[in-house]
Design an enzyme around this catalytic site. Structure first.
Site, PDB file in Angstrom:
ATOM      1  N   PRO A  34       0.783  -1.231   0.000  1.00  0.00           N
ATOM      2  CA  PRO A  34       0.000   0.000   0.000  1.00  0.00           C
ATOM      3  C   PRO A  34       0.816   1.284   0.000  1.00  0.00           C
ATOM      4  O   PRO A  34       1.801   1.403   0.741  1.00  0.00           O
ATOM      5  CB  PRO A  34      -0.801  -0.099   1.311  1.00  0.00           C
ATOM      6  CG  PRO A  34      -0.878  -1.552   1.591  1.00  0.00           C
ATOM      7  CD  PRO A  34       0.365  -2.171   1.031  1.00  0.00           C
ATOM      8  N   ASN A  35       0.394   2.205  -0.832  1.00  0.00           N
ATOM      9  CA  ASN A  35       0.904   3.585  -0.922  1.00  0.00           C
ATOM     10  C   ASN A  35       2.266   3.704  -1.589  1.00  0.00           C
ATOM     11  O   ASN A  35       2.764   4.822  -1.782  1.00  0.00           O
ATOM     12  CB  ASN A  35       0.935   4.257   0.468  1.00  0.00           C
ATOM     13  CG  ASN A  35      -0.451   4.363   1.068  1.00  0.00           C
ATOM     14  OD1 ASN A  35      -1.352   4.879   0.413  1.00  0.00           O
ATOM     15  ND2 ASN A  35      -0.645   3.860   2.264  1.00  0.00           N
ATOM     16  N   ARG A  44       5.776  12.256  -2.636  1.00  0.00           N
ATOM     17  CA  ARG A  44       5.754  12.854  -1.289  1.00  0.00           C
ATOM     18  C   ARG A  44       6.820  12.183  -0.432  1.00  0.00           C
ATOM     19  O   ARG A  44       7.318  11.122  -0.759  1.00  0.00           O
ATOM     20  CB  ARG A  44       4.370  12.661  -0.659  1.00  0.00           C
ATOM     21  CG  ARG A  44       3.286  13.476  -1.359  1.00  0.00           C
ATOM     22  CD  ARG A  44       1.923  13.216  -0.736  1.00  0.00           C
ATOM     23  NE  ARG A  44       2.006  13.200   0.720  1.00  0.00           N
ATOM     24  CZ  ARG A  44       1.187  12.485   1.498  1.00  0.00           C
ATOM     25  NH1 ARG A  44       0.254  11.739   0.972  1.00  0.00           N
ATOM     26  NH2 ARG A  44       1.328  12.505   2.810  1.00  0.00           N
ATOM     27  N   TYR A  74      11.917   8.538   1.749  1.00  0.00           N
ATOM     28  CA  TYR A  74      11.916   7.469   0.744  1.00  0.00           C
ATOM     29  C   TYR A  74      12.713   7.806  -0.527  1.00  0.00           C
ATOM     30  O   TYR A  74      12.790   6.977  -1.442  1.00  0.00           O
ATOM     31  CB  TYR A  74      10.474   7.118   0.353  1.00  0.00           C
ATOM     32  CG  TYR A  74       9.653   6.621   1.527  1.00  0.00           C
ATOM     33  CD1 TYR A  74      10.013   5.464   2.200  1.00  0.00           C
ATOM     34  CD2 TYR A  74       8.528   7.319   1.967  1.00  0.00           C
ATOM     35  CE1 TYR A  74       9.275   5.012   3.293  1.00  0.00           C
ATOM     36  CE2 TYR A  74       7.782   6.871   3.043  1.00  0.00           C
ATOM     37  CZ  TYR A  74       8.172   5.722   3.707  1.00  0.00           C
ATOM     38  OH  TYR A  74       7.440   5.275   4.775  1.00  0.00           O
ATOM     39  N   ASN A 118       8.197  -5.633  -0.775  1.00  0.00           N
ATOM     40  CA  ASN A 118       8.096  -4.509   0.141  1.00  0.00           C
ATOM     41  C   ASN A 118       6.614  -4.400   0.484  1.00  0.00           C
ATOM     42  O   ASN A 118       5.828  -3.868  -0.303  1.00  0.00           O
ATOM     43  CB  ASN A 118       8.609  -3.212  -0.488  1.00  0.00           C
ATOM     44  CG  ASN A 118       8.575  -2.057   0.499  1.00  0.00           C
ATOM     45  OD1 ASN A 118       7.963  -2.152   1.563  1.00  0.00           O
ATOM     46  ND2 ASN A 118       9.239  -0.958   0.167  1.00  0.00           N
ATOM     47  N   ALA A 153       3.106  -0.858   4.859  1.00  0.00           N
ATOM     48  CA  ALA A 153       2.521  -0.892   6.214  1.00  0.00           C
ATOM     49  C   ALA A 153       2.013  -2.285   6.600  1.00  0.00           C
ATOM     50  O   ALA A 153       1.946  -2.615   7.799  1.00  0.00           O
ATOM     51  CB  ALA A 153       1.388   0.128   6.310  1.00  0.00           C
ATOM     52  N   HIS A 190       3.781  -4.538   9.166  1.00  0.00           N
ATOM     53  CA  HIS A 190       3.638  -4.375  10.610  1.00  0.00           C
ATOM     54  C   HIS A 190       2.279  -4.837  11.135  1.00  0.00           C
ATOM     55  O   HIS A 190       1.999  -4.708  12.315  1.00  0.00           O
ATOM     56  CB  HIS A 190       3.847  -2.899  10.979  1.00  0.00           C
ATOM     57  CG  HIS A 190       5.012  -2.270  10.276  1.00  0.00           C
ATOM     58  ND1 HIS A 190       6.297  -2.724  10.431  1.00  0.00           N
ATOM     59  CD2 HIS A 190       5.092  -1.255   9.359  1.00  0.00           C
ATOM     60  CE1 HIS A 190       7.117  -1.995   9.672  1.00  0.00           C
ATOM     61  NE2 HIS A 190       6.404  -1.105   9.013  1.00  0.00           N
ATOM     62  N   ASP A 249       1.230 -15.768   6.641  1.00  0.00           N
ATOM     63  CA  ASP A 249       0.821 -17.153   6.376  1.00  0.00           C
ATOM     64  C   ASP A 249       0.984 -17.501   4.895  1.00  0.00           C
ATOM     65  O   ASP A 249       1.430 -18.597   4.562  1.00  0.00           O
ATOM     66  CB  ASP A 249      -0.635 -17.376   6.821  1.00  0.00           C
ATOM     67  CG  ASP A 249      -0.768 -17.461   8.339  1.00  0.00           C
ATOM     68  OD1 ASP A 249       0.256 -17.658   9.025  1.00  0.00           O
ATOM     69  OD2 ASP A 249      -1.899 -17.324   8.846  1.00  0.00           O
ATOM     70  N   GLU A 261      12.645  -9.734   1.894  1.00  0.00           N
ATOM     71  CA  GLU A 261      11.856  -8.586   2.379  1.00  0.00           C
ATOM     72  C   GLU A 261      12.700  -7.328   2.233  1.00  0.00           C
ATOM     73  O   GLU A 261      13.852  -7.288   2.685  1.00  0.00           O
ATOM     74  CB  GLU A 261      11.503  -8.832   3.857  1.00  0.00           C
ATOM     75  CG  GLU A 261      10.749  -7.673   4.502  1.00  0.00           C
ATOM     76  CD  GLU A 261      10.473  -7.917   5.998  1.00  0.00           C
ATOM     77  OE1 GLU A 261      10.708  -9.061   6.490  1.00  0.00           O
ATOM     78  OE2 GLU A 261      10.048  -6.966   6.667  1.00  0.00           O
ATOM     79  N   HIS A 264      12.830  -2.998   2.614  1.00  0.00           N
ATOM     80  CA  HIS A 264      12.282  -1.699   3.007  1.00  0.00           C
ATOM     81  C   HIS A 264      13.251  -0.615   2.561  1.00  0.00           C
ATOM     82  O   HIS A 264      14.465  -0.746   2.767  1.00  0.00           O
ATOM     83  CB  HIS A 264      12.071  -1.609   4.523  1.00  0.00           C
ATOM     84  CG  HIS A 264      11.105  -2.642   4.997  1.00  0.00           C
ATOM     85  ND1 HIS A 264       9.764  -2.549   4.766  1.00  0.00           N
ATOM     86  CD2 HIS A 264      11.311  -3.825   5.619  1.00  0.00           C
ATOM     87  CE1 HIS A 264       9.176  -3.618   5.242  1.00  0.00           C
ATOM     88  NE2 HIS A 264      10.082  -4.418   5.761  1.00  0.00           N
ATOM     89  N   SER A 307      13.371   2.528   3.680  1.00  0.00           N
ATOM     90  CA  SER A 307      13.893   3.239   4.857  1.00  0.00           C
ATOM     91  C   SER A 307      14.402   2.237   5.893  1.00  0.00           C
ATOM     92  O   SER A 307      14.084   1.044   5.826  1.00  0.00           O
ATOM     93  CB  SER A 307      12.776   4.097   5.474  1.00  0.00           C
ATOM     94  OG  SER A 307      11.715   3.267   5.943  1.00  0.00           O
ATOM     95  N   ARG A 341      12.953   4.418  12.959  1.00  0.00           N
ATOM     96  CA  ARG A 341      11.691   5.163  12.873  1.00  0.00           C
ATOM     97  C   ARG A 341      10.799   4.852  14.087  1.00  0.00           C
ATOM     98  O   ARG A 341      11.291   4.379  15.101  1.00  0.00           O
ATOM     99  CB  ARG A 341      11.038   4.844  11.528  1.00  0.00           C
ATOM    100  CG  ARG A 341      11.960   5.224  10.344  1.00  0.00           C
ATOM    101  CD  ARG A 341      11.304   5.005   9.010  1.00  0.00           C
ATOM    102  NE  ARG A 341      10.124   5.857   8.871  1.00  0.00           N
ATOM    103  CZ  ARG A 341       9.226   5.690   7.892  1.00  0.00           C
ATOM    104  NH1 ARG A 341       9.402   4.733   6.983  1.00  0.00           N
ATOM    105  NH2 ARG A 341       8.173   6.491   7.819  1.00  0.00           N
ATOM    106  N   ARG A 397       7.065   0.492  13.795  1.00  0.00           N
ATOM    107  CA  ARG A 397       7.663  -0.031  12.555  1.00  0.00           C
ATOM    108  C   ARG A 397       8.792  -1.029  12.834  1.00  0.00           C
ATOM    109  O   ARG A 397       9.369  -1.598  11.923  1.00  0.00           O
ATOM    110  CB  ARG A 397       8.209   1.105  11.688  1.00  0.00           C
ATOM    111  CG  ARG A 397       7.148   2.037  11.162  1.00  0.00           C
ATOM    112  CD  ARG A 397       7.735   3.038  10.179  1.00  0.00           C
ATOM    113  NE  ARG A 397       6.892   4.215  10.093  1.00  0.00           N
ATOM    114  CZ  ARG A 397       5.843   4.342   9.262  1.00  0.00           C
ATOM    115  NH1 ARG A 397       5.530   3.383   8.433  1.00  0.00           N
ATOM    116  NH2 ARG A 397       5.121   5.448   9.263  1.00  0.00           N
TER     117      ARG A 397
END
Ligand code: CA2
Length: 152
Positions: A11-12, A19, A24, A75, A78, A81, A88, A99, A101, A103, A108, A112
């Site tokens: 997401p996002n 932004r 990022y 990635n 959110a 977390h 699963d 995995e 990320h 940042s 942070r 997170r």
């Protein structure tokens, strides 16, 4: 036959480069996809690069990867977390999971610092910016080469 890697984005992440560049960076998701395709083709991989804001869609793609991919780079944003359901799915996928990320999640907010999905990951790369995706491709290529050597 092309060895496909699924590169999945949560997401996002479609907002990257638009932004929060201080956290990022300035690369857009399209820039990251281009860099991944370049690196993957040098390593002999094909790439399925996808982004979704929906947990269910991401889980569907993880399930698809079971038969369609040699590895997953994810990635989960959110959902990292929050999502036991994604964990699963990743535990059941049967291909290596990297995995990523952008940042450094440990520098942070405390919420997170915990990742549900790390329990299913071969490795976790965080804090290297968008370059982390390329590092994950390199690590996957190395691991697959090593396991081919040992089985051959
Ligand atoms: O550092 C990462 O890659 C994260 O997975 C990014 C997630 C965050 O929830 C994780 O804790 C760490 C956030 C992705 C949303 O990205 C945005 C980009 C630009 C503007 C707004 C959100």
């Amino acid at each position: 036959m092309t060895r496909a890697v699924f590169i999945l984005n949560g997401p996002n992440l479609n907002l990257l480069g638009v932004r929060e560049p201080d956290i990022y960076g300035r690369m857009t998701l399209a820039d990251i996809e281009r860099a991944c395709r370049r690196r993957a083709s040098a390593l002999g991989f094909g790439v399925e690069f996808r982004q979704s804001n929906s947990e269910g869609e991401l889980i569907g793609w993880v399930q698809e990867a079971r038969t369609a991919a040699v590895g997953i780079i994810i990635n989960a944003a959110a959902l990292t977390h929050t999502s036991v359901a994604l964990l699963d799915a990743l535990l059941a996928v049967g291909v290596p999971v990297y995995e990523v990320h952008i940042s450094n999640i440990f520098r942070r907010e405390p919420f997170r610092h915990h990742s549900y999905i790390s329990a299913a990951a071969t490795a976790v790369i965080c804090g290297c910016g968008a370059f982390g995706y390329e590092l994950a491709l390199e690590a996957l290529a190395e691991a697959l080469a090593r396991s081919a050597q040992h089985s051959g």
